[in-house]
Design a protein around this motif. Structure first.
Motif, PDB file in Angstrom:
ATOM      1  N   ASP A  50       0.753  -1.351   0.038  1.00  0.00           N
ATOM      2  CA  ASP A  50       0.094   0.147   0.031  1.00  0.00           C
ATOM      3  C   ASP A  50       0.866   1.218   0.001  1.00  0.00           C
ATOM      4  O   ASP A  50       0.499   2.248  -0.633  1.00  0.00           O
ATOM      5  CB  ASP A  50      -0.819  -0.052   1.305  1.00  0.00           C
ATOM      6  CG  ASP A  50      -1.848  -1.086   1.447  1.00  0.00           C
ATOM      7  OD1 ASP A  50      -2.276  -1.762   0.382  1.00  0.00           O
ATOM      8  OD2 ASP A  50      -1.958  -1.744   2.679  1.00  0.00           O
ATOM      9  N   VAL A  51       2.074   0.907   0.625  1.00  0.00           N
ATOM     10  CA  VAL A  51       2.875   2.391   0.862  1.00  0.00           C
ATOM     11  C   VAL A  51       4.148   1.850   0.465  1.00  0.00           C
ATOM     12  O   VAL A  51       4.835   0.692   0.631  1.00  0.00           O
ATOM     13  CB  VAL A  51       2.944   3.006   2.426  1.00  0.00           C
ATOM     14  CG1 VAL A  51       3.761   3.776   2.550  1.00  0.00           C
ATOM     15  CG2 VAL A  51       1.569   2.991   2.911  1.00  0.00           C
ATOM     16  N   VAL A  52       5.037   2.731  -0.334  1.00  0.00           N
ATOM     17  CA  VAL A  52       6.472   2.587  -0.597  1.00  0.00           C
ATOM     18  C   VAL A  52       7.084   3.770  -0.343  1.00  0.00           C
ATOM     19  O   VAL A  52       6.661   4.789  -0.523  1.00  0.00           O
ATOM     20  CB  VAL A  52       6.366   2.192  -2.118  1.00  0.00           C
ATOM     21  CG1 VAL A  52       7.990   1.766  -2.237  1.00  0.00           C
ATOM     22  CG2 VAL A  52       5.779   1.045  -2.395  1.00  0.00           C
ATOM     23  N   SER A  53       8.307   3.504   0.274  1.00  0.00           N
ATOM     24  CA  SER A  53       9.122   4.819   1.011  1.00  0.00           C
ATOM     25  C   SER A  53      10.615   4.655   0.383  1.00  0.00           C
ATOM     26  O   SER A  53      10.856   3.661  -0.096  1.00  0.00           O
ATOM     27  CB  SER A  53       9.003   4.965   2.345  1.00  0.00           C
ATOM     28  OG  SER A  53       9.719   3.869   3.193  1.00  0.00           O
ATOM     29  N   ASP A  54      11.161   5.833   0.703  1.00  0.00           N
ATOM     30  CA  ASP A  54      12.713   5.828   0.201  1.00  0.00           C
ATOM     31  C   ASP A  54      12.934   5.706  -1.250  1.00  0.00           C
ATOM     32  O   ASP A  54      12.155   5.945  -1.894  1.00  0.00           O
ATOM     33  CB  ASP A  54      13.437   4.866   1.220  1.00  0.00           C
ATOM     34  CG  ASP A  54      14.672   5.168   1.434  1.00  0.00           C
ATOM     35  OD1 ASP A  54      15.652   4.833   0.559  1.00  0.00           O
ATOM     36  OD2 ASP A  54      15.015   5.942   2.500  1.00  0.00           O
ATOM     37  N   ALA A  55      13.932   5.070  -1.506  1.00  0.00           N
ATOM     38  CA  ALA A  55      14.335   4.641  -2.820  1.00  0.00           C
ATOM     39  C   ALA A  55      13.536   3.695  -3.303  1.00  0.00           C
ATOM     40  O   ALA A  55      13.115   2.643  -2.779  1.00  0.00           O
ATOM     41  CB  ALA A  55      15.724   3.804  -2.851  1.00  0.00           C
ATOM     42  N   PRO A  56      12.988   3.872  -4.664  1.00  0.00           N
ATOM     43  CA  PRO A  56      13.212   4.981  -5.764  1.00  0.00           C
ATOM     44  C   PRO A  56      12.198   6.133  -5.620  1.00  0.00           C
ATOM     45  O   PRO A  56      12.362   6.860  -6.549  1.00  0.00           O
ATOM     46  CB  PRO A  56      13.285   4.214  -6.909  1.00  0.00           C
ATOM     47  CG  PRO A  56      11.968   3.243  -6.927  1.00  0.00           C
ATOM     48  CD  PRO A  56      12.080   2.620  -5.322  1.00  0.00           C
ATOM     49  N   CYS A  57      11.469   6.039  -4.552  1.00  0.00           N
ATOM     50  CA  CYS A  57      10.389   7.077  -4.564  1.00  0.00           C
ATOM     51  C   CYS A  57      10.896   8.531  -4.728  1.00  0.00           C
ATOM     52  O   CYS A  57      10.467   9.253  -5.405  1.00  0.00           O
ATOM     53  CB  CYS A  57       9.414   6.769  -3.539  1.00  0.00           C
ATOM     54  SG  CYS A  57       8.645   5.070  -3.429  1.00  0.00           S
ATOM     55  N   PHE A  58      11.943   8.842  -3.834  1.00  0.00           N
ATOM     56  CA  PHE A  58      12.472  10.327  -3.743  1.00  0.00           C
ATOM     57  C   PHE A  58      13.080  10.610  -4.952  1.00  0.00           C
ATOM     58  O   PHE A  58      13.056  11.890  -5.305  1.00  0.00           O
ATOM     59  CB  PHE A  58      13.175  10.388  -2.500  1.00  0.00           C
ATOM     60  CG  PHE A  58      14.804   9.608  -2.849  1.00  0.00           C
ATOM     61  CD1 PHE A  58      15.885   9.825  -3.563  1.00  0.00           C
ATOM     62  CD2 PHE A  58      14.914   8.501  -1.851  1.00  0.00           C
ATOM     63  CE1 PHE A  58      16.977   9.452  -3.585  1.00  0.00           C
ATOM     64  CE2 PHE A  58      16.184   7.836  -1.879  1.00  0.00           C
ATOM     65  CZ  PHE A  58      17.260   8.016  -2.778  1.00  0.00           C
ATOM     66  N   SER A  59      13.497   9.864  -6.081  1.00  0.00           N
ATOM     67  CA  SER A  59      14.148  10.271  -7.325  1.00  0.00           C
ATOM     68  C   SER A  59      12.980   9.909  -8.353  1.00  0.00           C
ATOM     69  O   SER A  59      13.126  10.723  -9.316  1.00  0.00           O
ATOM     70  CB  SER A  59      15.328   9.428  -7.493  1.00  0.00           C
ATOM     71  OG  SER A  59      14.905   7.980  -7.745  1.00  0.00           O
ATOM     72  N   ASP A  60      11.977   8.930  -8.191  1.00  0.00           N
ATOM     73  CA  ASP A  60      11.209   8.807  -9.177  1.00  0.00           C
ATOM     74  C   ASP A  60       9.641   9.035  -9.144  1.00  0.00           C
ATOM     75  O   ASP A  60       8.917   8.568  -9.666  1.00  0.00           O
ATOM     76  CB  ASP A  60      11.491   7.207  -9.566  1.00  0.00           C
ATOM     77  CG  ASP A  60      12.492   6.579  -9.727  1.00  0.00           C
ATOM     78  OD1 ASP A  60      13.472   7.347  -9.664  1.00  0.00           O
ATOM     79  OD2 ASP A  60      12.511   5.425 -10.362  1.00  0.00           O
ATOM     80  N   TYR A  61       9.510  10.136  -8.372  1.00  0.00           N
ATOM     81  CA  TYR A  61       8.232  10.640  -8.133  1.00  0.00           C
ATOM     82  C   TYR A  61       7.403  10.890  -9.063  1.00  0.00           C
ATOM     83  O   TYR A  61       6.150  10.436  -9.401  1.00  0.00           O
ATOM     84  CB  TYR A  61       8.148  11.644  -6.886  1.00  0.00           C
ATOM     85  CG  TYR A  61       8.892  12.750  -7.251  1.00  0.00           C
ATOM     86  CD1 TYR A  61       8.201  13.843  -8.038  1.00  0.00           C
ATOM     87  CD2 TYR A  61       9.999  12.866  -6.921  1.00  0.00           C
ATOM     88  CE1 TYR A  61       8.876  15.036  -8.401  1.00  0.00           C
ATOM     89  CE2 TYR A  61      10.793  13.985  -7.023  1.00  0.00           C
ATOM     90  CZ  TYR A  61      10.374  14.972  -7.863  1.00  0.00           C
ATOM     91  OH  TYR A  61      11.034  16.535  -8.145  1.00  0.00           O
TER      92      TYR A  61
END
Length: 236
Positions: A50-61
């Motif tokens: 349901d939730v993904v945090s940290d890499a790669p989210c901070f670069s791939d938002y």
């Protein structure tokens, strides 16, 4: 061009940089009943969580927003005088493993750090001025991007603020209802004024997520129908 992937799926992406509280937020959301991947390097991990945090989210938002247009995005802020030394400590441990050719970290993790911190492109990635520029550049890009998109799907919080956890719960409860488990009328937890996030990953501790045991944790490298393949997009 990115093809929308399961666009009806309500996902939550934590897009703060490392050392802004991604582990604390991830654990808090586990306790609320969400399935959480702290880092996700396969399509299957994204599908299970349901939730993904940290890499790669901070670069791939931006790419994730195109893949999941109904997703909610949570940006984490932290005072620079606290974030910079914490980030220097983290990079001092990680640099040997972030090398593009010889580093042992997952290629997507390397890509995320190189995209946001240029770790393989400058002489001293731990330089304080470089890290401040990286932080401010990332923040500006995030804010500018979501100003142009649906602002109702974005929130920025500083987890050191006493009311940040209730603010996050209210933001997620607005219209999120996963499998009938969470809704505005039936929240898993009440929003107590002043209630804060768990304090994890403090000081030189960078392993709290691995050590934290919970049945809702989703494996970073979960295998599915596409085995351990990731999405086909590339960062510019």
């Amino acid at each position: 061009m990115i093809t929308k992937f399961d666009c009806n799926s309500h996902k939550i992406f934590i897009i703060g940089l490392p050392r802004t509280g991604t582990t604390s937020v991830s654990v808090a959301l586990l306790e609320m009943g969400y399935k959480v991947a702290h880092q996700a390097f396969t399509k299957q991990a994204f599908e299970l969580a349901d939730v993904v945090s940290d890499a790669p989210c901070f670069s791939d938002y931006k790419q994730l927003h195109q893949l999941y247009p109904n997703a909610k995005f949570v940006y984490l802020e932290r005072a620079l005088d606290a974030w910079v030394p914490s980030m220097q400590m983290l990079l001092s441990r990680m640099m040997v493993h972030l090398d593009n050719k010889t580093g042992k970290f997952h290629p997507i993790l390397k890509r995320s750090f190189n995209h946001s911190f240029d770790v393989n492109g400058i002489d001293n990635p731990l330089d304080a001025e470089h890290l401040v520029r990286s932080y401010l550049s990332h923040k500006k890009q995030v804010i500018d991007y979501f100003k142009q998109s649906n602002i109702n799907n974005f929130i920025g919080i500083d987890i050191s603020e006493p009311d940040s956890l209730p603010q996050l719960r209210q933001f997620l409860a607005r219209d999120l209802n996963l499998s009938g488990e969470r809704s505005i009328d039936n929240p898993i937890h009440s929003c107590s004024k002043g209630e804060g996030f768990p304090h994890l990953n403090r000081g030189r501790n960078v392993a709290s997520w691995d050590e934290y045991k919970h049945p809702n944790k989703v494996s970073t490298n979960a295998s599915g129908p596409d085995k351990r393949k990731y999405f086909a997009y590339k960062l510019p």
